[in-house]
Design a protein around this motif. Sequence first.
Motif, short mmCIF file in Angstrom:
data_model
loop_
_atom_site.label_atom_id
_atom_site.label_comp_id
_atom_site.label_asym_id
_atom_site.label_seq_id
_atom_site.Cartn_x
_atom_site.Cartn_y
_atom_site.Cartn_z
N ILE A 235 -16.42 -22.81 77.30
CA ILE A 235 -15.30 -23.71 77.84
C ILE A 235 -16.36 -24.15 78.74
N LEU A 236 -16.51 -25.58 78.55
CA LEU A 236 -17.16 -26.41 79.44
C LEU A 236 -16.25 -27.39 80.21
N MET A 237 -16.11 -27.04 81.52
CA MET A 237 -15.47 -28.11 82.39
C MET A 237 -16.19 -29.16 82.99
N MET A 238 -15.91 -30.26 82.95
CA MET A 238 -16.76 -31.34 83.42
C MET A 238 -15.79 -32.44 84.43
N ASP A 239 -16.27 -32.42 85.45
CA ASP A 239 -15.51 -33.34 86.45
C ASP A 239 -16.25 -34.53 86.59
N GLU A 240 -15.89 -35.86 86.13
CA GLU A 240 -16.65 -36.92 86.22
C GLU A 240 -18.02 -36.83 85.94
N LEU B 219 -9.16 -28.19 87.71
CA LEU B 219 -10.48 -27.46 87.20
C LEU B 219 -10.75 -26.41 88.24
N GLU B 220 -10.88 -26.74 89.62
CA GLU B 220 -11.23 -25.76 90.59
C GLU B 220 -10.46 -24.59 90.54
N THR B 221 -9.03 -24.68 90.36
CA THR B 221 -8.24 -23.47 90.36
C THR B 221 -8.46 -22.67 89.05
#
Lengths: 496, 324
Positions: free
Chosen positions: A418-423, A300-302
């Motif tokens: 685009i919604l990226m969700m990490d934990e 996700l970070e990349t």
Amino acid sequence: MLEAVKISKEFPGVKVLNEVNFKFYPGKVNAILGENGAGKSTLLKILTGAYTQYDGEIKLNGKTVSFSNIKEAQNAGIAIIHQELNLIPELSVTENLFLGREMLTPLGLLDTKKMEAEAQQIFEKIQLHVNPKTLVQKLKVGEQQLVEIAKALLSNADIILMDEPTSALSDKEIENLHRIIEQLKVEGKTIVYISHKMDELFRIAENYTVLRDGNTIDAGEMKATTEQDLIRKMVGREVLIEKKNSESQFDTSILKVNNLNLSNPNNKTRKLLQDISFELKKGEILGIFGLMGAGRTELLETIFGMHPNNSQYAIEVNGTNTFHKKPKDAIENGLAFVTEDRKTEGLVLGMDISANISLTGLKSVGLLNNTKDKAASQNYIEKLRIKTPSETQLCQNLSGGNQQKVVLAKWLTTNPQILMMDEPTRGIDINAKNEIYNLIKELAANQMSILLVSSEIPEILALSDRILVMAEGKIKASYLASEANEDKLLKSALPE
Amino acid sequence: MNISLNHPLIKKSQSLIALFILCLFISLLSDKFMTSTNLWNVLRQISVNVCISVGMTLVVLMAGIDLSVGSILGLTAAICAGLLKNGLVFESMNLFVGFTVLGAILAAMLIGMALGLFNGWVITKFAIPPFVATLAMLTIARGLTMLYTEGIPISNLGPEFEFIGSGWILGIPVPVWISLIMVLIVVFLTNKTTFGRFIYAIGGNERAAFLSGISINKIKLTVYGIAGMMAAVGGVLVTSRLNSAQPNAGMSYELDSIAAVVIGGTSLSGGVGTVTGTVIGAVIIGVLNNGLVLLDVSPFWQQVVKGIVILLAVIIDKMNQKNK
């Protein structure tokens, strides 16, 4: 036995604890259950001497005690493993472990060898495979959590408080921890255990106490209750998490990632991410599952432009080739990233809710529109049910779940494609979790595309239309919702 | 009425109350203090520090520090005076460029800004801690000042220029007007613009700010540029007040400026503080200096007292944070 009698604690404008009573028994795991904001963290802070002003009494083995600082609580044999990690990133694992109780040589110098040997020993006990010389900042969250646990074990405390110790651990690590806890029980230690994971509590805990809005709702033995019963007491109503079993058809491609590679600046030989390709469709929820260190966060970070110098990839957003050199580029392309750690990456804790929510939507040069920001924040406070007296409350005064909701609101203001969700629900209670699940579903139904990283299989299964499984920096498998199950996901996630 | 020291209103206006008590105290001990001549004089003296300190506030709000403002003040003061007096001479081209007062002032401000931008460039491009980068600039700019002036003051700059430091408009000294305008501009920037919000966000949590899409480096560059320009404004004020640019003008002014920021309640770790607080801080220092002179306290004791006041201010601030 550690006992709390009629403990009350007030913050300006909020009564966090209201005559709370507890009994924690030795040789048992005593669970505290409650939603975020129920007052669990506050209670722990009182028990460990971090808060010194409160009403009521704490009794240790029948005697009233009052700790005027953390050290005094430690000396009385109370250790805590915090939900938010409390390690010093610049120091090595061993230096962190022995902080404040360093071992010395006969000459009074630091006995590094002995400490490292001791650290190694304790790591073997908890199966943490890191070099004791490693700097803590090089460790992933899960590994850091284990270091915290090692630290508490090392202090030989009689009473160990654990605040969501497993929220960042993989299943294997959790099993490990539970094995250690069983061992500690046999040694007669008192374990106080806060967790939102029901199955885990039923596995290891003997007693429970339920907190709701600062009140003790109920207490008893785990074997005399059921999951549904506890949940009902925590939230005041029944909640169910169901697996998603069918998937809709998605046609329009919105994000295409081709051959994404991320090298490790500290270790040239092993890539953090290798040849990752996938496609995200409009309105789709794509789950990404993997164990600790699988590279989910890094992926996700990349994509979000946080590793421009170490990554190579081609991505298409809405059919246009692009490369994100910094988060700003990604945001302009309609991406949003709800990061894993809300305190260090998500929020400016010293600013109020309104300022945090509006932060992503501000023009680089322009005037503030306080009326508009206030209205937008109030809208989100209501919609996401953020518990706060007003939008001018500083974020540092909010509970974890409410902070997470502010982070979400902050990204929703950018109206991302685009919604990226990490934990997204790490360390959040079931009720808030469900609210966030419903929100995610609603967003997807409104044609937002969602990349969901989670280490909780039920969460992945409940939400995803499609699931990618990562291990060792690669995509190992891909499942449709209907064909996925817990076993398959786990099997694919295990490193070869 | 039950007034406790923990009342939010009292906390908010704590430095203002301190200032009030200080004024009361001095006026009881010296009847020269509460005269209009003296008070205008104090404000005129303070205006230089106010200009520097509002720039410094922006830097500190971002969790940075600028040690070079005193030296930048010195260099820009010298250049301003030099341009005014001698103009620019390009011997090879047989060219002479003369400067009006406004031209010289603008040139000084531009150079101040350029030096500040250089600070910001070093800090952002090479990830050098602001303390080190601006410490280097402190030495560099002072050295350049000495080179430019050859260690000799540049004096007699004309009545027009002198008016800026010594004149009055509508019964108020010109430097007070100028610093007031600077303060208003920066207050506006911090409270009403996205730029100001970004400064607070960066100071509060730089990583979160970066991830929110804020161009951290641009903001930092701008802020250090502003700090340099504000130092130049201070340089112009000092020079015109004395009608002379001294080679060691502005020496250790950075310390008074940091003191004003800190007394005004801005946290050195960034994210918390206000420009108006800094102005009050600068006034407290100015009044304190003035009072100590009026009371005939030796200059050595003055320094001791100033140090103690700074300590007290920070200690009270810390205690307030704890009570929260």
